[in-house]
Scaffold this motif. Structure first.
Motif, mmCIF file in Angstrom:
data_model
loop_
_atom_site.group_PDB
_atom_site.id
_atom_site.type_symbol
_atom_site.label_atom_id
_atom_site.label_comp_id
_atom_site.label_asym_id
_atom_site.label_seq_id
_atom_site.Cartn_x
_atom_site.Cartn_y
_atom_site.Cartn_z
ATOM 1 N N SER A 164 0.841 -1.206 0.000
ATOM 2 C CA SER A 164 0.000 0.000 0.000
ATOM 3 C C SER A 164 0.864 1.240 0.000
ATOM 4 C CB SER A 164 -0.963 0.024 1.191
ATOM 5 O OG SER A 164 -0.313 0.321 2.409
ATOM 6 N N SER A 165 0.277 2.316 -0.516
ATOM 7 C CA SER A 165 0.926 3.621 -0.484
ATOM 8 C C SER A 165 0.103 4.542 0.405
ATOM 9 C CB SER A 165 1.038 4.220 -1.881
ATOM 10 O OG SER A 165 1.475 5.569 -1.783
ATOM 11 N N THR A 166 0.636 4.841 1.578
ATOM 12 C CA THR A 166 -0.079 5.743 2.476
ATOM 13 C C THR A 166 0.026 7.200 2.029
ATOM 14 O OG1 THR A 166 1.844 5.612 3.951
ATOM 15 C CG2 THR A 166 -0.057 4.235 4.486
ATOM 16 N N LYS A 167 0.830 7.465 0.991
ATOM 17 C CA LYS A 167 0.843 8.812 0.399
ATOM 18 C C LYS A 167 -0.502 9.153 -0.219
ATOM 19 C CE LYS A 167 5.799 9.229 -0.659
ATOM 20 N NZ LYS A 167 6.301 7.891 -0.282
ATOM 21 N N SER A 168 -1.315 8.154 -0.483
ATOM 22 C CA SER A 168 -2.668 8.429 -0.968
ATOM 23 C C SER A 168 -3.463 9.221 0.058
ATOM 24 C CB SER A 168 -3.393 7.123 -1.298
ATOM 25 O OG SER A 168 -3.454 6.268 -0.161
ATOM 26 N N MET A 169 -3.030 9.169 1.339
ATOM 27 C CA MET A 169 -3.711 9.895 2.413
ATOM 28 C C MET A 169 -2.915 11.092 2.914
ATOM 29 S SD MET A 169 -5.200 6.557 4.458
ATOM 30 C CE MET A 169 -3.843 5.460 4.019
ATOM 31 N N THR A 170 -1.611 10.927 3.054
ATOM 32 C CA THR A 170 -0.780 12.004 3.619
ATOM 33 C C THR A 170 -0.213 12.942 2.568
ATOM 34 O OG1 THR A 170 1.282 10.732 3.433
ATOM 35 C CG2 THR A 170 -0.021 10.457 5.464
ATOM 36 N N GLY A 171 -0.322 12.571 1.294
ATOM 37 C CA GLY A 171 0.428 13.270 0.275
ATOM 38 C C GLY A 171 1.897 12.902 0.404
ATOM 39 N N HIS B 268 -0.207 -3.955 15.309
ATOM 40 C CA HIS B 268 -1.654 -4.165 15.341
ATOM 41 C C HIS B 268 -2.158 -5.177 14.316
ATOM 42 C CE1 HIS B 268 -2.211 -0.860 18.170
ATOM 43 N NE2 HIS B 268 -1.418 -0.116 17.419
ATOM 44 N N ASP B 269 -1.297 -5.688 13.453
ATOM 45 C CA ASP B 269 -1.695 -6.654 12.426
ATOM 46 C C ASP B 269 -2.823 -6.120 11.541
ATOM 47 O OD1 ASP B 269 0.187 -8.697 13.012
ATOM 48 O OD2 ASP B 269 -1.008 -9.322 14.740
ATOM 49 N N ILE B 270 -2.615 -4.889 11.093
ATOM 50 C CA ILE B 270 -3.534 -4.250 10.139
ATOM 51 C C ILE B 270 -2.691 -3.535 9.089
ATOM 52 C CG2 ILE B 270 -5.416 -2.584 9.795
ATOM 53 C CD1 ILE B 270 -6.108 -2.891 12.753
ATOM 54 N N VAL B 271 -3.095 -3.659 7.827
ATOM 55 C CA VAL B 271 -2.407 -2.961 6.742
ATOM 56 C C VAL B 271 -3.280 -1.797 6.290
ATOM 57 C CG1 VAL B 271 -1.550 -3.127 4.379
ATOM 58 C CG2 VAL B 271 -1.207 -5.030 5.973
ATOM 59 N N PRO B 272 -2.770 -0.556 6.388
ATOM 60 C CA PRO B 272 -3.556 0.588 5.928
ATOM 61 C C PRO B 272 -3.701 0.558 4.406
ATOM 62 C CG PRO B 272 -1.344 1.287 6.519
ATOM 63 C CD PRO B 272 -1.450 -0.147 6.918
ATOM 64 N N PRO B 273 -4.747 1.191 3.892
ATOM 65 C CA PRO B 273 -5.046 1.055 2.466
ATOM 66 C C PRO B 273 -4.306 2.029 1.569
ATOM 67 C CG PRO B 273 -6.742 2.380 3.514
ATOM 68 C CD PRO B 273 -5.793 1.944 4.608
ATOM 69 N N THR B 274 -4.413 1.768 0.267
ATOM 70 C CA THR B 274 -4.142 2.754 -0.779
ATOM 71 C C THR B 274 -5.507 3.282 -1.192
ATOM 72 O OG1 THR B 274 -2.293 1.416 -1.593
ATOM 73 C CG2 THR B 274 -3.126 3.161 -3.047
ATOM 74 N N ASP C 12 0.904 -4.786 -12.706
ATOM 75 C CA ASP C 12 0.441 -6.148 -12.457
ATOM 76 C C ASP C 12 -0.696 -6.076 -11.447
ATOM 77 O OD1 ASP C 12 0.009 -8.771 -11.761
ATOM 78 O OD2 ASP C 12 2.135 -9.298 -11.633
ATOM 79 N N ASN C 13 -1.901 -6.114 -11.940
ATOM 80 C CA ASN C 13 -3.064 -5.922 -11.073
ATOM 81 C C ASN C 13 -3.481 -7.184 -10.323
ATOM 82 O OD1 ASN C 13 -4.008 -3.013 -11.454
ATOM 83 N ND2 ASN C 13 -3.675 -3.685 -13.568
ATOM 84 N N GLN C 14 -2.649 -8.242 -10.434
ATOM 85 C CA GLN C 14 -2.862 -9.414 -9.584
ATOM 86 C C GLN C 14 -2.250 -9.210 -8.205
ATOM 87 O OE1 GLN C 14 -4.862 -11.979 -10.673
ATOM 88 N NE2 GLN C 14 -5.108 -10.481 -12.332
ATOM 89 N N LEU C 15 -1.429 -8.170 -8.073
ATOM 90 C CA LEU C 15 -0.854 -7.851 -6.765
ATOM 91 C C LEU C 15 -1.915 -7.259 -5.855
ATOM 92 C CD1 LEU C 15 2.456 -6.201 -8.025
ATOM 93 C CD2 LEU C 15 2.260 -8.438 -6.920
ATOM 94 N N ASN C 16 -1.722 -7.423 -4.546
ATOM 95 C CA ASN C 16 -2.685 -6.898 -3.577
ATOM 96 C C ASN C 16 -2.235 -5.505 -3.135
ATOM 97 O OD1 ASN C 16 -4.483 -6.309 -1.578
ATOM 98 N ND2 ASN C 16 -4.040 -8.097 -0.317
ATOM 99 N N PHE C 17 -2.765 -4.469 -3.787
ATOM 100 C CA PHE C 17 -2.424 -3.086 -3.461
ATOM 101 C C PHE C 17 -3.234 -2.534 -2.284
ATOM 102 C CE2 PHE C 17 -1.151 -3.406 -7.965
ATOM 103 C CZ PHE C 17 0.142 -2.925 -7.890
ATOM 104 N N THR C 18 -4.035 -3.391 -1.641
ATOM 105 C CA THR C 18 -4.839 -2.986 -0.480
ATOM 106 C C THR C 18 -5.684 -1.755 -0.832
ATOM 107 O OG1 THR C 18 -2.847 -3.620 0.801
ATOM 108 C CG2 THR C 18 -4.737 -2.816 2.053
#
Length: 417
Positions: free
Chosen positions: A334-341, A361-367, A378-384
């Protein structure tokens, strides 16, 4: 000589989506965008009129007014974040040897607000040089490291790191190595950036690097989306307390995670564009894995550089698939820059904090802001995409890359006594 183990015992941060660790993490997990219209200056005539500002920050809540006037905004943010990290870690002059506590701190640009103000004031005058005596001490980017050390009385290794957007990750790698080699017991490391001003926004606009989606700022940062049109400027500060393991245990410290390893490479390719095959990105991840003594299959989550630029996103994904092979499809990315810039020199540390919290916390924040698949990825990857995902995160890797071809990477893993 066996290298010493290094753990994280304190965290402090101010970001566009939270002015403390708890708020930052909650908003990351909930997919909150920090982008909005610029308030720090009148951007009406600029191609980009929005950014991810740190909101509600008043330096006098963290220092007296006289001190604040002698610091650029990036240093003010640095001091506030360092106070949080020191308090969180519980270190004090009573339980550490201050001669063995250092500060390795970063900024990509430093005091650009001060530089702009002083030069513009001179240009408006009659040519008589009337400059503020604090002009240079406010502007130079090493001053944040100096201010932090003076504030807390830490007399160990103290210097600044600059490698554009890879700066604070390079600072963390330097801190890791300094402690591993026995040259310090504790290092405050991280970085800060505050470039949302006429010169900062205008300069990046001139490079055509930033999104111009003025009609919809909150969805403008779109890593891995087909219609991404550049990064969104952000500002932030983050400080991590890296501590030698035995030292932390002896004083009964709270431990967030272990710092497993890090790496640094160069593209040696282009001033601003990444290597098209992601060569430097591939090499830095391999270097970090080797340094950590880990196999690719041991990584569960990658917080990518993922700036939302057409070239950068593609090159990094290519590098990930090259390094991780079939395991790439078991990863969360995931890219948290989608939220923070893109917070430039502060990006590495605030994204490392996201990795640390994922491990804890065993949580992955999203893109967030994904609408259309990009056929070049490669859109088979899990970009969250768009929603956080729960999973066991034993180890997480954070990538940061900077203009000039700088690449830096750090790996954190669950703490095991």
């Amino acid at each position: 000589m066996a290298l010493k183990r290094v753990v994280v015992t304190g965290i402090g941060t101010l970001t566009p989506i939270g002015n403390n660790l708890d708020d930052y993490w909650r908003n990351l997990v909930n997919g909150v965008s920090g982008a909005d219209k610029i308030t720090l200056f009148d951007a009406a005539k600029f191609k980009t009129q929005f950014a991810c500002e740190v909101k509600g920050f008043d330096p006098v809540n963290h220092m007296d007014r006289k001190e604040a006037k002698r610091m650029d905004r990036f240093a003010q943010l640095s001091i506030a974040a360092s106070d949080m990290a020191v308090s969180d870690s519980g270190i004090s002059k009573e339980n550490v040897d201050v001669d063995r506590v250092g500060v390795i701190f970063a900024s990509g640009i430093g005091g650009i607000n001060t530089f702009q103000e002083e030069v513009m004031n001179f240009a408006k005058g009659d040519g008589t040089p009337r400059f503020n005596p604090f002009f240079i001490p406010k502007m130079i980017l090493d001053i944040a490291a100096g201010q932090i050390s003076m504030r807390h009385g830490f007399r160990g290794p103290n210097y600044a790191v600059v490698s554009a957007c890879a700066s604070s990750t390079n600072a963390m790698v330097s801190a890791l190595d300094t402690i591993r080699l026995g040259r310090a017991d504790v290092i405050l490391c991280g970085g800060a950036e505050a470039v949302i001003c006429e010169a900062g926004v205008g300069g990046f606009n001139a490079m055509k690097a930033m999104s111009e989606r003025n009609d919809d700022p909150t969805t403008a940062s779109r890593p891995y989306d087909k219609d991404r049109d550049g990064f969104v400027m952000g500002e932030a500060a983050g400080v991590l307390v890296f501590e030698e393991y035995e030292h932390a245990i002896k004083r009964g410290a709270k431990i967030y995670c272990e710092v497993a390893g890090g790496g640094a490479t160069a593209d040696a390719h282009h001033l601003t564009a990444p290597h098209p095959e992601g060569l430097g990105a591939k090499n830095v991840m391999l270097a970090a894995l080797k340094d950590a003594g880990m196999q690719p299959e041991e990584i569960d989550y990658i917080n990518t550089h993922g700036t939302s630029t057409p070239l950068g996103d593609v090159a990094e994904v290519k590098a990930i698939t090259d390094v991780f092979g079939t395991h790439a499809y078991q990863l969360n990315i995931s890219s948290t820059k989608s939220m923070t810039g893109h917070t430039l020199g502060a990006a590495g540390v605030i994204e490392a904090i996201a990795c640390i919290q994922s491990v804890v916390h065993d949580i992955v924040p999203p893109t967030i802001n994904h609408f259309t698949d990009d056929p070049d990825l490669d859109n088979q990857l899990n970009f969250t995409f768009n929603t956080a995902q729960k999973r066991i995160v034993n180890a997480a890797l954070s990538n940061t890359f900077g203009f000039g071809g700088h690449n830096a990477c750090v790996i954190v893993k669950k703490y095991v006594a």
